[in-house]
Motif scaffolding. Structure first.
Motif, short mmCIF file in Angstrom:
data_model
loop_
_atom_site.label_atom_id
_atom_site.label_comp_id
_atom_site.label_asym_id
_atom_site.label_seq_id
_atom_site.Cartn_x
_atom_site.Cartn_y
_atom_site.Cartn_z
N GLU A 44 2.43 0.33 -7.53
CA GLU A 44 2.73 1.74 -7.78
C GLU A 44 1.50 2.62 -7.56
OE1 GLU A 44 5.00 5.04 -8.64
OE2 GLU A 44 5.72 2.98 -8.45
N LEU A 45 0.37 2.18 -8.07
CA LEU A 45 -0.86 2.94 -7.93
C LEU A 45 -1.26 3.08 -6.46
CD1 LEU A 45 -3.17 4.43 -9.35
CD2 LEU A 45 -4.33 2.24 -9.55
N GLU A 46 -1.17 1.99 -5.71
CA GLU A 46 -1.54 2.04 -4.30
C GLU A 46 -0.58 2.94 -3.51
OE1 GLU A 46 -1.90 -2.01 -3.01
OE2 GLU A 46 -3.96 -2.14 -3.77
N SER A 47 0.68 3.05 -3.94
CA SER A 47 1.63 3.91 -3.23
C SER A 47 1.28 5.39 -3.41
CB SER A 47 3.06 3.65 -3.72
OG SER A 47 3.29 4.25 -4.98
N GLU A 48 0.47 5.69 -4.43
CA GLU A 48 0.06 7.08 -4.70
C GLU A 48 -1.36 7.37 -4.22
OE1 GLU A 48 0.65 8.26 -8.75
OE2 GLU A 48 2.32 6.89 -8.99
N THR A 49 -2.04 6.38 -3.71
CA THR A 49 -3.45 6.51 -3.36
C THR A 49 -3.61 6.62 -1.85
OG1 THR A 49 -4.01 5.17 -5.27
CG2 THR A 49 -5.72 5.45 -3.62
N LYS A 50 -4.45 7.53 -1.42
CA LYS A 50 -4.74 7.68 -0.01
C LYS A 50 -6.15 7.19 0.27
CE LYS A 50 -1.94 11.80 0.45
NZ LYS A 50 -1.91 13.21 0.75
N GLU A 51 -6.30 6.58 1.44
CA GLU A 51 -7.63 6.15 1.88
C GLU A 51 -8.46 7.40 2.17
OE1 GLU A 51 -8.93 3.00 2.79
OE2 GLU A 51 -7.20 1.93 1.98
N PRO A 52 -9.75 7.38 1.83
CA PRO A 52 -10.60 8.55 2.13
C PRO A 52 -10.79 8.75 3.61
CG PRO A 52 -11.86 6.82 1.03
CD PRO A 52 -10.44 6.35 1.15
#
Length: 52
Positions: A44-52
């Motif tokens: 879930e967290l990775e689905s909301e996180t964008k790579e810089p």
């Protein structure tokens, strides 16, 4: 939503556990052990996180 506003030091302490628990609760994650960074939480967290 800001759940943890501390410098990352690599330690999974009570403050981090509380932030994980709050995140899980806010996202409706039904984990056996709230506050534990498990596979469902990571997904879930990775689905909301964008790579810089």
């Amino acid at each position: 939503m800001l759940l943890f506003n501390e410098d990352a030091d690599g330690t999974f302490d009570d403050r981090v556990e509380d932030a994980v628990r709050t995140y899980q609760w806010s996202r409706g994650i039904q984990s056996d052990d709230l506050g534990v960074y498990d596979r469902e939480t990571r997904t879930e967290l990775e689905s909301e996180t964008k790579e810089p």
